[in-house]
Structures are given as C-alpha cells and as structure tokens.
Design an enzyme around this catalytic site. Structure first.
Site, PDB file in Angstrom:
ATOM      1  N   TRP A  21       0.727  -1.151  -0.028  1.00 37.24           N
ATOM      2  CA  TRP A  21      -0.177   0.182   0.138  1.00 37.24           C
ATOM      3  C   TRP A  21       0.841   1.296  -0.212  1.00 37.24           C
ATOM      4  O   TRP A  21       2.044   1.260   0.428  1.00 37.24           O
ATOM      5  CB  TRP A  21      -0.974   0.164   1.227  1.00 37.24           C
ATOM      6  CG  TRP A  21      -0.589  -0.051   2.444  1.00 37.24           C
ATOM      7  CD1 TRP A  21       0.767  -0.431   3.097  1.00 37.24           C
ATOM      8  CD2 TRP A  21      -1.132   0.233   3.743  1.00 37.24           C
ATOM      9  NE1 TRP A  21       0.943  -0.445   4.434  1.00 37.24           N
ATOM     10  CE2 TRP A  21      -0.427   0.115   4.854  1.00 37.24           C
ATOM     11  CE3 TRP A  21      -2.536   0.710   4.027  1.00 37.24           C
ATOM     12  CZ2 TRP A  21      -0.620   0.227   6.122  1.00 37.24           C
ATOM     13  CZ3 TRP A  21      -2.650   1.063   5.383  1.00 37.24           C
ATOM     14  CH2 TRP A  21      -2.015   0.820   6.459  1.00 37.24           C
ATOM     15  N   HIS A  36     -14.903  26.352  -6.204  1.00 37.21           N
ATOM     16  CA  HIS A  36     -13.500  26.227  -7.083  1.00 37.21           C
ATOM     17  C   HIS A  36     -13.044  27.649  -7.470  1.00 37.21           C
ATOM     18  O   HIS A  36     -11.889  28.211  -7.334  1.00 37.21           O
ATOM     19  CB  HIS A  36     -13.313  25.421  -8.172  1.00 37.21           C
ATOM     20  CG  HIS A  36     -11.954  25.510  -9.064  1.00 37.21           C
ATOM     21  ND1 HIS A  36     -10.676  25.548  -8.229  1.00 37.21           N
ATOM     22  CD2 HIS A  36     -11.662  25.748 -10.341  1.00 37.21           C
ATOM     23  CE1 HIS A  36      -9.895  25.567  -9.197  1.00 37.21           C
ATOM     24  NE2 HIS A  36     -10.336  25.640 -10.408  1.00 37.21           N
ATOM     25  N   HIS A  63     -14.410  29.145 -16.023  1.00 36.62           N
ATOM     26  CA  HIS A  63     -14.630  29.147 -14.681  1.00 36.62           C
ATOM     27  C   HIS A  63     -15.460  29.944 -13.928  1.00 36.62           C
ATOM     28  O   HIS A  63     -16.440  29.673 -13.024  1.00 36.62           O
ATOM     29  CB  HIS A  63     -13.349  29.064 -14.153  1.00 36.62           C
ATOM     30  CG  HIS A  63     -12.310  27.950 -14.145  1.00 36.62           C
ATOM     31  ND1 HIS A  63     -11.648  27.734 -15.348  1.00 36.62           N
ATOM     32  CD2 HIS A  63     -11.946  27.362 -13.184  1.00 36.62           C
ATOM     33  CE1 HIS A  63     -10.758  26.806 -15.309  1.00 36.62           C
ATOM     34  NE2 HIS A  63     -10.982  26.394 -14.033  1.00 36.62           N
TER      35      HIS A  63
END
Length: 258
Positions: A61, A79, A207
């Site tokens: 892992w 965002h 955006h």
C-alpha cells in the site's frame, strides 16, 4: 424485466460498452502551470508504505499526494470566487454524477488552430443536426487534445505568450452557464478555459460563469472519440472531499452498441 435488470444484461452481453474517459494518474500526468507569483498545484506522488516486506509482510500500500485539480478531475462551484458560496465537491448531489452527454467534435478545427474557440453558433449548428443539448446532462467538447497528454510540454503548448490550447469564447461560456440546459462542461485540456483565457474579458470565463451558476467542469478527459454525438451516459465519480474545491475523478461512459 426491470430497467436495471435490462441494463445489467446489456452490460454483460456487451450491448452496452463501458468507455473509460479517465487519464491515467501518475507522476507524469500533466498539470497546469500558473504564473510564478501564484501557488502551484502538486503533481501526483506515491509514497510506498510496504510491499510484502518487513514493513508489512502480506500487503502492499501507499500514501499519495496530489492536487485536487490534477489529472482527470471535477471542478465544484466553490472552486472559483464567483461560486465561493456554492457547493464543495462533497456536496455535489449523487444524482448529478450520472447524466446523459452530448459530444461536440471540433478536433479538426483545433488541429488547424490550437487557439480555436467554441462559439454559441457552433453549438447551434450542432443542435440543428443532432437535436437539443440534454437537460441536466454534460456538454463534452472534443478537440483531440488527449493525444498530447503524454507530454507536459505538448499538453500545455506554451510559448513566450503563454499556453495555446482550445477552449470556449466568453460569450459561449456565459451561454453554457446561464442559458443552456446542461449541468456542466467536459474538456480534454488541462482546464475548462482556453490556454489564452487569462487575456479574455473577463479572464477565465468558463470558470467564472460555470462556477458562478452552480455548474461543474470536467477536465483532462480522454477517449471522447469513442462516444457518439448523442446517447452516451456519463458517470463522473469524484472523491467527496469535505470543503474540497474539486477532486480527481474516474469518469466512465455507457455507450449502446449494435
């Protein structure tokens, strides 16, 4: 037979194909580069914890470190400053992660002109041929840019004036965000905005408009060439990062064949 049983049978028999739209995530995955005065996103990194050794004899892992907006990822409304009071990525309703898609192919135009911009008239022309954009679905904008994704330099395609990658005009970005029925925009480039969008009025219109309207972005998609113009269903599965502005995502498309 129930709808879900029919779907399961179609998946088993191959009448419905699962197309992976996700870019492999590794240290070589291209990342956006901002001007040096701004903070930069992290490349993807793996830190091995054990690999069948004295640190853990039966297991392998890793820890990983990456930016929220590295590789194929979903942009949540918070965002961008225009959506600062909107949903974080953990708050995106699960029902919105599975939606129909319209695929608009402008790869020939982008090959001829890397700074090609999608305009509202392009979308209208597509609708005349294929019908309206899906209500509550995705507008997937194919430019062929995924062919460049093995190289940071080719993917960003930057020179002294900045990056040169295809995108969406400010007027079209506003239309997608404010007037179209779709829930978001998916692209093959490093972000939803064009490489030259820093110089647009307003800057970074995808955006600003999408996040400000509570819509989403999907970026660095691959294999859009394998999808039909209409009829595909997209599953976009970001990690539910509490307070996160986005997340790397596994994005799959279901396509009916035959």
């Amino acid at each position: 037979m129930s709808i879900l049983s029919t779907l399961a049978e179609a998946l088993t028999t191959g009448r419905i194909e699962v197309v992976d739209l996700t870019a492999p995530l590794s240290a070589d995955t291209p990342v956006i580069q901002l001007p040096p005065q701004f903070a930069q996103t992290a490349r993807f990194e793996l830190e091995e914890l054990s690999r069948y050794d004295d640190r853990g004899p039966a297991w392998y892992w890793n820890n990983f470190r990456t930016g929220e907006h590295t590789g194929t990822h979903l942009d949540a409304p918070n965002h961008w400053v225009t959506g600062r009071d909107g949903d974080d990525v953990a708050s995106v309703p699960a029902r919105r992660l599975l939606a129909p898609a319209a695929v608009l192919d402008f790869s020939a135009q982008a090959a001829a002109e890397p700074d090609f911009l999608l305009e509202v008239e392009h979308v209208r022309q597509w609708e005349e041929q294929h019908g309206p954009l899906p209500d509550g679905g995705w507008l997937l904008y194919r430019t062929g840019w995924d062919a460049r994704s093995a190289s940071q330099r080719d993917f960003l395609n930057a020179d002294d004036t900045g990056p040169h990658t295809p995108g969406v005009s400010p007027a079209c970005a506003r239309w997608i965000a404010e007037e179209s029925p779709v829930l978001g925009l998916g692209v093959e480039t490093v972000g939803t905005d064009a490489g030259a969008a820093h110089s647009f009025d307003p800057p970074f219109p995808c955006h600003a408009a999408l996040m400000g309207s509570g819509k989403y972005g999907l970026t660095q998609l691959q294999n859009l060439a394998a999808l039909p113009p209409t009829g595909a269903v997209v599953l976009a599965a970001p990690l539910p990062i509490v307070s996160g502005s986005g997340s790397p995502a596994r994005v799959l498309a279901l396509v009916e064949r035959g």
